[in-house]
Design a protein around this motif. Sequence first.
Motif, mmCIF file in Angstrom:
data_model
loop_
_atom_site.group_PDB
_atom_site.id
_atom_site.type_symbol
_atom_site.label_atom_id
_atom_site.label_comp_id
_atom_site.label_asym_id
_atom_site.label_seq_id
_atom_site.Cartn_x
_atom_site.Cartn_y
_atom_site.Cartn_z
ATOM 1 N N LYS A 94 0.810 -1.214 0.000
ATOM 2 C CA LYS A 94 0.000 0.000 0.000
ATOM 3 C C LYS A 94 0.846 1.267 0.000
ATOM 4 N N ARG A 95 2.093 1.158 0.402
ATOM 5 C CA ARG A 95 2.957 2.335 0.453
ATOM 6 C C ARG A 95 3.786 2.515 -0.808
ATOM 7 N N ILE A 96 3.673 1.612 -1.770
ATOM 8 C CA ILE A 96 4.428 1.771 -3.019
ATOM 9 C C ILE A 96 4.040 3.047 -3.762
ATOM 10 N N PRO A 97 2.740 3.393 -3.909
ATOM 11 C CA PRO A 97 2.418 4.652 -4.604
ATOM 12 C C PRO A 97 3.064 5.877 -3.970
ATOM 13 N N GLY A 98 3.338 5.821 -2.664
ATOM 14 C CA GLY A 98 3.955 6.957 -1.991
ATOM 15 C C GLY A 98 5.403 7.179 -2.351
ATOM 16 N N ILE A 99 6.057 6.198 -2.983
ATOM 17 C CA ILE A 99 7.452 6.387 -3.393
ATOM 18 C C ILE A 99 7.575 6.514 -4.909
ATOM 19 N N LEU A 100 6.434 6.575 -5.599
ATOM 20 C CA LEU A 100 6.455 6.737 -7.054
ATOM 21 C C LEU A 100 6.349 8.211 -7.425
ATOM 22 N N PRO A 101 6.927 8.620 -8.549
ATOM 23 C CA PRO A 101 6.792 10.019 -8.985
ATOM 24 C C PRO A 101 5.371 10.290 -9.448
ATOM 25 N N PRO A 102 4.910 11.545 -9.387
ATOM 26 C CA PRO A 102 3.566 11.862 -9.908
ATOM 27 C C PRO A 102 3.484 11.603 -11.400
ATOM 28 N N LEU A 103 2.278 11.408 -11.878
ATOM 29 C CA LEU A 103 2.072 11.124 -13.294
ATOM 30 C C LEU A 103 2.369 12.361 -14.141
ATOM 31 N N ARG A 104 2.946 12.146 -15.317
ATOM 32 C CA ARG A 104 3.108 13.234 -16.267
ATOM 33 C C ARG A 104 1.734 13.607 -16.848
ATOM 34 N N ARG A 105 1.676 14.752 -17.502
ATOM 35 C CA ARG A 105 0.389 15.255 -18.016
ATOM 36 C C ARG A 105 -0.283 14.234 -18.941
ATOM 37 N N GLU A 106 0.485 13.664 -19.864
ATOM 38 C CA GLU A 106 -0.093 12.698 -20.791
ATOM 39 C C GLU A 106 -0.588 11.450 -20.059
ATOM 40 N N THR B 28 11.847 7.324 5.499
ATOM 41 C CA THR B 28 10.505 7.784 5.164
ATOM 42 C C THR B 28 10.247 7.605 3.665
ATOM 43 N N SER B 29 8.985 7.745 3.294
ATOM 44 C CA SER B 29 8.628 7.648 1.874
ATOM 45 C C SER B 29 9.326 8.726 1.057
ATOM 46 N N ALA B 30 9.470 9.924 1.619
ATOM 47 C CA ALA B 30 10.115 11.019 0.886
ATOM 48 C C ALA B 30 11.565 10.690 0.558
ATOM 49 N N GLN B 31 12.269 10.052 1.487
ATOM 50 C CA GLN B 31 13.667 9.700 1.238
ATOM 51 C C GLN B 31 13.787 8.646 0.147
ATOM 52 N N VAL B 32 12.929 7.653 0.194
ATOM 53 C CA VAL B 32 12.982 6.601 -0.818
ATOM 54 C C VAL B 32 12.523 7.148 -2.167
ATOM 55 N N ARG B 33 11.487 8.004 -2.148
ATOM 56 C CA ARG B 33 10.970 8.549 -3.400
ATOM 57 C C ARG B 33 12.037 9.338 -4.149
ATOM 58 N N ALA B 34 12.891 10.044 -3.439
ATOM 59 C CA ALA B 34 13.927 10.835 -4.105
ATOM 60 C C ALA B 34 14.826 9.944 -4.957
ATOM 61 N N ARG B 35 15.181 8.767 -4.430
ATOM 62 C CA ARG B 35 16.027 7.846 -5.211
ATOM 63 C C ARG B 35 15.244 7.243 -6.381
ATOM 64 N N VAL B 36 13.981 6.913 -6.142
ATOM 65 C CA VAL B 36 13.152 6.321 -7.208
ATOM 66 C C VAL B 36 12.946 7.327 -8.341
ATOM 67 N N VAL B 37 12.664 8.575 -7.996
ATOM 68 C CA VAL B 37 12.452 9.605 -9.017
ATOM 69 C C VAL B 37 13.717 9.818 -9.831
ATOM 70 N N ALA B 38 14.866 9.839 -9.177
ATOM 71 C CA ALA B 38 16.132 10.014 -9.902
ATOM 72 C C ALA B 38 16.370 8.851 -10.857
ATOM 73 N N ASP C 122 20.535 2.327 -12.551
ATOM 74 C CA ASP C 122 19.991 3.689 -12.429
ATOM 75 C C ASP C 122 19.926 4.129 -10.967
ATOM 76 N N LEU C 123 19.583 3.212 -10.070
ATOM 77 C CA LEU C 123 19.532 3.566 -8.643
ATOM 78 C C LEU C 123 20.913 3.924 -8.106
ATOM 79 N N ARG C 124 21.951 3.302 -8.673
ATOM 80 C CA ARG C 124 23.317 3.623 -8.241
ATOM 81 C C ARG C 124 23.859 4.873 -8.915
ATOM 82 N N GLY C 125 23.154 5.350 -9.954
ATOM 83 C CA GLY C 125 23.630 6.508 -10.694
ATOM 84 C C GLY C 125 24.733 6.185 -11.663
#
Length: 511
Positions: free
Chosen positions: A238-250, A412-422, A487-490
């Motif tokens: 249930k917490r997976i959506p919280g670490i995903l980036p928001p949807l693009r417009r399309e 927190t979700s915010a910390q994990v989301r930053a890596r996922v978004v990158a 990608d997660l390692r950069g």
Amino acid sequence: MTPRVRALGTVHTVGLNAFEAKGLEVQASVGAGLPAFAVSGGVDGSVREARDRIRSAIANSGFKFPEGRLTVLLSPAEIPKSGSGFDLAMAIAILVSTGEAAPHRLPRTIIMGELALDGRVRPVRGILPALIWAAEHGFEQAVVPHGNVDEALLVTELEIGGVDSLAQVVSWLAGECVLDAVPRQPEEEPAGPGGHRDDWADVVGQGEARHALEIAAAGAHHVLMTGPPGIGKTMLAKRIPGILPPLRREESLEVTAIHSIAGVLSPGQPLVVDPPFVAPHHSTSATGLLGGGTGFARPGAASLAHRGVLFLDECAEMPPTVLDSLRQPLEEGEVNVQRRDGIARYPARFQLVLAANPCPCAPAHDVDCVCSSVVRRRYLGKLSGPLMDRVDIRVRMDPPGSAALMTSEEETSAQVRARVVAARSAAVDRWREFGWLTNSEVPGSILRQRFRLSAEAMRPVELFLRDGRVTARGADRALRLAWTMCDLRGADKPTEDDVAQALLYRDRGSY
């Protein structure tokens, strides 16, 4: 003798065949003969029922219903038509044919809406995909029910007019009034109990599972989690959506269009901006999962989870035929529902998350299990080999120690989301010329040819293929997973360690 010219009214509207929108022309003709009202053009029973609604709405709005033989045609006839969304267009076409409504604004206008017996206009489903089609095909205006205005205003290329009644539309056609379209104020997203929102930090321990789901989220890979009840499988999912980036417009418009057809858009929040999370019950049918039903083919859970997460809890309790019905959507990213009049298609590019207990008795500790080895194999054996070959990550979850429960402080979700978004941004940049958004969408042929790794990095794949521990499809999926870990390692390219770890995620005996 000069033949009598019959009155004719023409109105434009849009029909839907699953996710596909098609322009329709509604024509009404009043001729001599005994009073009759016929509707034709590939319509089903729900459209024929509109005759009584339209007759009453016209009369109760102060207009005169024609007394001769009335014929209404919805063309082209080969397109199947279902639902009540054509009521308003049919009524206006009739009033134009009798001279009670002016036709000069109609050629560049789309009209949609359901009529009540007293002439009120009610909202309908599928407004967004219909108006997207209208904007793409040169229409300039759209008349829609006031209840659909928020959704219609997402299509900025059209001038939107919201109406409450049939009489209001007729007045607008005569130039006597202006149709307003004022959006409602968006409602604040509700929080959980006590104002708390689900956060990644709520799950104690389970470092291996957390890391696996982070990798899965970064590349939209499919996951299977097994473990005893109460260990945190559902909490993590249930917490997976919280670490995903928001949807693009399309993506937002595409997801919103599906939810519009299903009639599940939130009031005051017509645009879906966050990845959806859909969790059907384990007793759901194949139709509930993939879509279908009588008449108009409704989207199922797989399509409602498009660009988001489809979570199947207690998946081992689901019938094998229902689970195996996901194989085609997982491979192609869309659902094809066979219909009498053709194939209904819905987008279904989702991230599948499966969760299961290790056996039917599901004790807190394996030593307390009373199931035989045959029963345990049969229980998870419902997950067929072809289905599991499409699951990239398999993780076994064990109970955390008491020390972890008392002292653990998690990210927190915010910390994990930053890596996922990158990581997702890196994938979008790499696949930009092809149009893919995540690593899981990339065909294996591209990874093996244009983006082929070094011989050293490919060595684990060759060993697994030689030993029969992975199929050709599985090898391709492991390469996609390796790119996500890269990608997660950069980093620029996956190493041998990335490929080996990706193969081990698939090879674990956790089910």
